[in-house]
Design an enzyme around this catalytic site. Structure first.
Site, short mmCIF file in Angstrom:
data_model
loop_
_atom_site.label_atom_id
_atom_site.label_comp_id
_atom_site.label_asym_id
_atom_site.label_seq_id
_atom_site.Cartn_x
_atom_site.Cartn_y
_atom_site.Cartn_z
N ARG A 145 135.18 81.75 9.86
CA ARG A 145 134.36 82.77 9.22
C ARG A 145 132.98 82.65 9.83
O ARG A 145 132.38 81.56 9.85
CB ARG A 145 134.28 82.54 7.71
N LYS B 290 125.60 77.45 7.71
CA LYS B 290 125.60 76.56 6.54
C LYS B 290 124.35 75.70 6.50
O LYS B 290 123.72 75.40 7.51
CB LYS B 290 126.84 75.66 6.55
#
Length: 131
Positions: A109, A75
């Site tokens: 994930r 991210k």
């Protein structure tokens, strides 16, 4: 535009309330609770501070009694914290996955499956020793 000036007064509580409402809608639609999981949406319409608060207090979402998914791999929050390009974010991604699991996440994930699995397996072995 979701990343343009995201605003929450109390991000953990507001995300929790939103997820509880969505669970209720799903249940009213006839979806069994065991077919649902909670995803706080790391990185989606949230600032770095929002993402960190959600991770720090992920156990509060876990306390809602449903499996929680944490998608933190690679991210942009890693870039904000460490200045890493996306192809240099594996170590931080593994650390975030480990923290999420330690906070109660049931599913993570990830992009780097084998490496993350190794870290989580070591963590699990240590947890088993503590029992």
């Amino acid at each position: 535009t979701m990343q343009n000036s995201p605003r929450y007064d109390q991000v953990v509580e507001e995300v929790g309330e939103f997820l509880a409402q969505r669970v209720e809608v799903c249940r009213d639609a006839g979806i069994a609770a065991d077919q649902l999981l909670l995803d706080p949406g790391f990185g989606f319409g949230k600032s770095l501070e929002h993402n960190l608060a959600l991770l720090k207090h992920l156990d509060r979402l876990v306390a809602m009694g449903m499996p929680v998914l944490a998608g933190l791999s690679r991210k942009s929050m890693i870039a904000h914290l460490l200045g890493r390009d996306v192809d240099k974010r594996m170590p931080a991604s593994i650390a975030l996955a480990l923290i999420a699991v330690q906070k109660g996440a049931h599913i993570v994930r990830v992009h780097d499956v084998a490496e993350t699995s190794d870290a989580l397996r070591i963590n699990q072995a240590l947890q088993l020793l503590g029992e």
